[in-house]
Motif scaffolding. Sequence first.
Motif, PDB file in Angstrom:
ATOM      1  N   ARG A   1     -25.973 -18.173  62.712  1.00 44.29           N
ATOM      2  CA  ARG A   1     -26.038 -18.747  63.766  1.00 44.29           C
ATOM      3  C   ARG A   1     -25.920 -17.728  65.042  1.00 44.29           C
ATOM      4  O   ARG A   1     -26.515 -17.563  66.007  1.00 44.29           O
ATOM      5  CB  ARG A   1     -25.033 -19.876  63.900  1.00 44.29           C
ATOM      6  CG  ARG A   1     -25.322 -21.244  63.383  1.00 44.29           C
ATOM      7  CD  ARG A   1     -24.132 -22.102  63.325  1.00 44.29           C
ATOM      8  NE  ARG A   1     -24.589 -23.306  62.633  1.00 44.29           N
ATOM      9  CZ  ARG A   1     -23.381 -24.231  62.067  1.00 44.29           C
ATOM     10  NH1 ARG A   1     -22.197 -23.927  62.103  1.00 44.29           N
ATOM     11  NH2 ARG A   1     -23.925 -25.347  61.776  1.00 44.29           N
ATOM     12  N   HIS A   2     -25.086 -16.649  64.636  1.00 47.69           N
ATOM     13  CA  HIS A   2     -24.725 -15.646  65.638  1.00 47.69           C
ATOM     14  C   HIS A   2     -26.135 -14.967  65.843  1.00 47.69           C
ATOM     15  O   HIS A   2     -26.615 -14.378  66.712  1.00 47.69           O
ATOM     16  CB  HIS A   2     -23.426 -14.993  65.256  1.00 47.69           C
ATOM     17  CG  HIS A   2     -22.113 -15.269  65.687  1.00 47.69           C
ATOM     18  ND1 HIS A   2     -21.770 -15.360  66.908  1.00 47.69           N
ATOM     19  CD2 HIS A   2     -21.148 -15.806  65.051  1.00 47.69           C
ATOM     20  CE1 HIS A   2     -20.650 -15.791  67.051  1.00 47.69           C
ATOM     21  NE2 HIS A   2     -20.193 -16.014  65.793  1.00 47.69           N
ATOM     22  N   ALA A   3     -26.592 -14.548  64.557  1.00 47.86           N
ATOM     23  CA  ALA A   3     -27.854 -13.745  64.612  1.00 47.86           C
ATOM     24  C   ALA A   3     -29.005 -14.346  65.363  1.00 47.86           C
ATOM     25  O   ALA A   3     -29.622 -13.948  66.144  1.00 47.86           O
ATOM     26  CB  ALA A   3     -28.366 -13.519  63.233  1.00 47.86           C
ATOM     27  N   THR A   4     -29.192 -15.625  65.196  1.00 47.01           N
ATOM     28  CA  THR A   4     -29.998 -16.478  66.001  1.00 47.01           C
ATOM     29  C   THR A   4     -30.031 -16.499  67.433  1.00 47.01           C
ATOM     30  O   THR A   4     -30.767 -16.104  68.325  1.00 47.01           O
ATOM     31  CB  THR A   4     -30.110 -17.906  65.427  1.00 47.01           C
ATOM     32  OG1 THR A   4     -30.536 -18.014  64.225  1.00 47.01           O
ATOM     33  CG2 THR A   4     -31.101 -18.773  66.265  1.00 47.01           C
ATOM     34  N   ASN A   5     -28.521 -16.534  67.980  1.00 49.83           N
ATOM     35  CA  ASN A   5     -28.353 -16.415  69.340  1.00 49.83           C
ATOM     36  C   ASN A   5     -28.522 -15.178  70.054  1.00 49.83           C
ATOM     37  O   ASN A   5     -29.088 -14.951  70.932  1.00 49.83           O
ATOM     38  CB  ASN A   5     -26.801 -16.847  69.553  1.00 49.83           C
ATOM     39  CG  ASN A   5     -26.569 -18.289  69.185  1.00 49.83           C
ATOM     40  OD1 ASN A   5     -27.389 -19.146  69.162  1.00 49.83           O
ATOM     41  ND2 ASN A   5     -25.425 -18.588  69.316  1.00 49.83           N
ATOM     42  N   LEU A   6     -28.557 -14.244  69.088  1.00 50.86           N
ATOM     43  CA  LEU A   6     -28.934 -12.811  69.725  1.00 50.86           C
ATOM     44  C   LEU A   6     -30.179 -12.296  69.483  1.00 50.86           C
ATOM     45  O   LEU A   6     -30.848 -12.027  70.364  1.00 50.86           O
ATOM     46  CB  LEU A   6     -28.255 -11.782  68.974  1.00 50.86           C
ATOM     47  CG  LEU A   6     -26.807 -11.469  69.218  1.00 50.86           C
ATOM     48  CD1 LEU A   6     -25.996 -10.438  68.053  1.00 50.86           C
ATOM     49  CD2 LEU A   6     -26.661 -10.777  70.385  1.00 50.86           C
ATOM     50  N   ILE A   7     -31.093 -12.925  68.583  1.00 52.77           N
ATOM     51  CA  ILE A   7     -32.486 -12.621  68.346  1.00 52.77           C
ATOM     52  C   ILE A   7     -33.447 -13.688  69.283  1.00 52.77           C
ATOM     53  O   ILE A   7     -34.337 -13.144  69.640  1.00 52.77           O
ATOM     54  CB  ILE A   7     -32.662 -12.721  66.795  1.00 52.77           C
ATOM     55  CG1 ILE A   7     -32.047 -11.542  66.008  1.00 52.77           C
ATOM     56  CG2 ILE A   7     -34.357 -12.464  66.756  1.00 52.77           C
ATOM     57  CD1 ILE A   7     -32.004 -11.720  64.583  1.00 52.77           C
ATOM     58  N   HIS A   8     -33.109 -14.817  69.261  1.00 57.65           N
ATOM     59  CA  HIS A   8     -33.731 -15.940  70.060  1.00 57.65           C
ATOM     60  C   HIS A   8     -32.748 -16.762  70.660  1.00 57.65           C
ATOM     61  O   HIS A   8     -32.428 -17.887  70.156  1.00 57.65           O
ATOM     62  CB  HIS A   8     -34.760 -16.568  68.901  1.00 57.65           C
ATOM     63  CG  HIS A   8     -35.855 -17.225  69.360  1.00 57.65           C
ATOM     64  ND1 HIS A   8     -35.855 -18.350  70.569  1.00 57.65           N
ATOM     65  CD2 HIS A   8     -36.958 -17.014  69.596  1.00 57.65           C
ATOM     66  CE1 HIS A   8     -36.762 -18.808  70.760  1.00 57.65           C
ATOM     67  NE2 HIS A   8     -37.873 -17.688  70.465  1.00 57.65           N
ATOM     68  N   PRO A   9     -32.215 -16.307  71.665  1.00 63.41           N
ATOM     69  CA  PRO A   9     -31.183 -17.060  72.585  1.00 63.41           C
ATOM     70  C   PRO A   9     -31.553 -18.423  72.982  1.00 63.41           C
ATOM     71  O   PRO A   9     -30.811 -19.490  73.175  1.00 63.41           O
ATOM     72  CB  PRO A   9     -30.617 -16.342  73.727  1.00 63.41           C
ATOM     73  CG  PRO A   9     -31.835 -15.244  73.934  1.00 63.41           C
ATOM     74  CD  PRO A   9     -32.501 -14.984  72.515  1.00 63.41           C
TER      75      PRO A   9
ATOM     76  N   ARG B   1     -35.263 -15.572  80.381  1.00 64.42           N
ATOM     77  CA  ARG B   1     -35.604 -14.466  80.668  1.00 64.42           C
ATOM     78  C   ARG B   1     -36.691 -13.991  79.646  1.00 64.42           C
ATOM     79  O   ARG B   1     -37.704 -13.336  79.900  1.00 64.42           O
ATOM     80  CB  ARG B   1     -34.546 -13.344  80.691  1.00 64.42           C
ATOM     81  CG  ARG B   1     -33.439 -13.796  81.581  1.00 64.42           C
ATOM     82  CD  ARG B   1     -32.668 -12.559  82.022  1.00 64.42           C
ATOM     83  NE  ARG B   1     -33.477 -11.401  83.087  1.00 64.42           N
ATOM     84  CZ  ARG B   1     -33.310 -10.404  82.895  1.00 64.42           C
ATOM     85  NH1 ARG B   1     -32.263  -9.685  82.208  1.00 64.42           N
ATOM     86  NH2 ARG B   1     -33.931  -9.470  83.590  1.00 64.42           N
ATOM     87  N   LEU B   2     -36.538 -14.287  78.381  1.00 62.98           N
ATOM     88  CA  LEU B   2     -37.460 -13.911  77.334  1.00 62.98           C
ATOM     89  C   LEU B   2     -39.033 -14.800  77.613  1.00 62.98           C
ATOM     90  O   LEU B   2     -39.950 -13.979  77.456  1.00 62.98           O
ATOM     91  CB  LEU B   2     -36.964 -14.323  75.668  1.00 62.98           C
ATOM     92  CG  LEU B   2     -38.013 -13.949  74.675  1.00 62.98           C
ATOM     93  CD1 LEU B   2     -38.235 -12.500  74.632  1.00 62.98           C
ATOM     94  CD2 LEU B   2     -37.637 -14.456  73.379  1.00 62.98           C
ATOM     95  N   GLY B   3     -38.802 -15.883  77.805  1.00 66.36           N
ATOM     96  CA  GLY B   3     -39.920 -16.582  77.887  1.00 66.36           C
ATOM     97  C   GLY B   3     -40.812 -16.032  79.432  1.00 66.36           C
ATOM     98  O   GLY B   3     -41.833 -15.886  79.375  1.00 66.36           O
TER      99      GLY B   3
END
Length: 798
Positions: free
Chosen positions: A478-486, A694-696
């Motif tokens: 879950r932490h990894a997902t939040n960093l990679i695709h918040p 911001r990513l989008g």
Amino acid sequence: MSGSEPPNPADARTAAVFIDRMAELRLWAGKPSLRTLNRLGGTTTSPTGAATDALPTTTVSWVLAGKGLPRLPRMAFVESFVVACLTAGGESPEEIPRHLGRWRAVWQAITASAATDAGARPVRAYHQLPMDLPEFTGRQAELDRLGALGEAVEDATAPVVVTISGVAGVGKTRLVIHAAHRFAAGRFDEVQLWADLRGFHPEEAPAAAGSVLADFLRLLGVADHQLPDGLDARAALYRDRLNGRRALIVLDDAATADQVRPLLPGTAGCLVLISSRRRLTDLDGAQTLPLVNFSTEESLRLLRWHAGPDRVRAEPDAARSVATLCGHLPLAIAVTARYLRSHPALSLTDLAGRLATDQRQLTGLSPHARSVRAAFDLSYRALPPGHQRVARLLAIHPGPDFTAPSVAALTALAESTAQTVLDDLLDEHLLDETAGARYRMHDLLRRYLTLQTQREDAQSEPHDALHRLTRHYLDRARHATNLIHPTETRRVTTAPSGPAPWQSPSEAVAWVEAEYDCLVSTVRRAAELPDAGPALAIELVAALYRPLANRGHSADRIALNDLAARLARQHGDRRAEAQFLEDLGTLYGQVGRAGEAVGHSYRALAIWTELGDLTGQRGCLTDLGNSCRQQGDHDKAIEYLQEALAISIDSGDRQGEASVLNFLGLTCQGTGELDAATEHLARSAEIYAELGNRLGEAIALANHGWALQRSGRPREAIPYHERSLEIFRALNDRYNEAEQHWGIGQARHQLGDTGAAGRHWHTAIKMLRDMRALDDEQAAELLTQKIPETPELIRLNT
């Protein structure tokens, strides 16, 4: 004292070889544990003036694993490490300054050389052999034969393949690693690859040849997106990459010839060493080298190494009895000898008596099994009860290895306590340490400890431990997902606990890759657990969707999502089933299996419709539209996307609206409707900005820039690429950074600014190379081109 001159780093000309020499120095010292090195290293003063450890265990592990390459560690760190190893190895204080001076001089020479080598290529992990053991002894006849076969490579017209076979515990792995290090110092200094094939692991399935090939190809510089999905295609690319190279390939613990065949190189100049409990006689052209138990003299030599020559010399008959009671099996002798070393007051006569008593109690076992069991019993009983419990639970840890954080979760201990126990078990030689502070256990010891678990623990204990471990991996995922695709909220609906263990997406991805085998095994084990196990497996697969994206694990990801979809169906979780079916549609589409992709997407769409989940419906329609766009059916794509857009607007799903508008913008570029494309993309970026995504926003801005370029408006395109570049850089999105540099380069070239265009192109090429989106040869070729050809990955995404 180790009894020999410490390794001399004088031949090290590169940082990689210097690190190898540091690892050899630790081996010379008897491989002191990380905790021992930390203690011997003492403290130093940080830049803030605070006292800090000179040799933190994590830093030592990181350095010795080559993770800091191509840079060398600081001089102060090297000095502390060298002094600690020399001290641990028994070197006299008077001699330490002489050795330390050698290390300083070589460090300075390499540092000075590196400073003038601005064009150095990125380091690839070609030199992958596990560490050799300083106590390796015996097997001289076998080493001589292997040496002769290695020499034969020079004149051979095909790869030289050698299978080393024998019973468990006879020392196959030790022999192939020791021989491999000998070869690596000579002819095979260019490429060395190693894989644990897990042929006889008590808990895990044998390693799939396709997964091993994927790992090898990455190490050989193949980008993730360029990994073929089929076994035959990967094997062909692997043979091509090894063509004309001096490669040493070590395949440990092979199950069958079929497992090994795809991993063999195709041309002369390569040497392959294979260990297996089977003879693998159906492997055509392979040389066979069967291993038998030690001779009496070899057994005594190993006893002398560990227990000391004086003790063996004082009780020669008892020493021979110990060797005989161990069945002259190297593993049993090594375990027994290490037990003897840690009990200096124990006589060899008493030790032989204990072994004989233990073996009389195991009359139902074969002589081989009795020898191993009695040796393990000695070491196991000598452990404190808490260490015994940890050892038992390590036997059920999913995957081929483990780390202190995962062991802490498995055992419900603090991480520092878990690390202490691991160091103690390492000091007792019940574990092996591999790169990156990871630990392994011999499969015979796993089997022994599994039996101990069945005898000593309640049935709930291993189940509870695996539940804790699965929750640990789920939290990290879950932490990894939040960093990679918040912005991901569909697959991860529960916030992870505490602060993230990493600071950047790249660190999170590195963790996922390091833990990959353990994560896959944990999902499968959790699926079979009682109570919450299947639910945890479902959540873990969902949380791994983003971190595993575009990492070349298509077959495993399809299998995991299929398993999760079946579990969700069995447990009546229609929402999870729909999500996994939707994801399977995406995954099948990525590997070119269009029929299966569309079928899964339609099944997911039906469930989302049944549930009234408009976001799910919009997602499936968007995916179907994007699939049609990629296949060139733009009319059908627009039909799906318009339907998705209507759902988003009617339901007030502004995030979904922005996503669909982005894909409509891309699709309109394909139809030549460039004004409509820029209109859709401008609206997409505007909505994303309002939502704080911001990513989008950056993706829409970047696509807007490409649309303007295709409209013949390069000057207007540049600010869009520059604005998106700034955001991608802040988000540490390396691929999209590179893509924007490429876009700016294209625009500058159209405007006649060839100097600026070349700088941006070169930056993009180097970034794509460093993240393995381009391999070394492709990058080198593009860097020689005045107007480089657009990389396929950028072409597909723009």
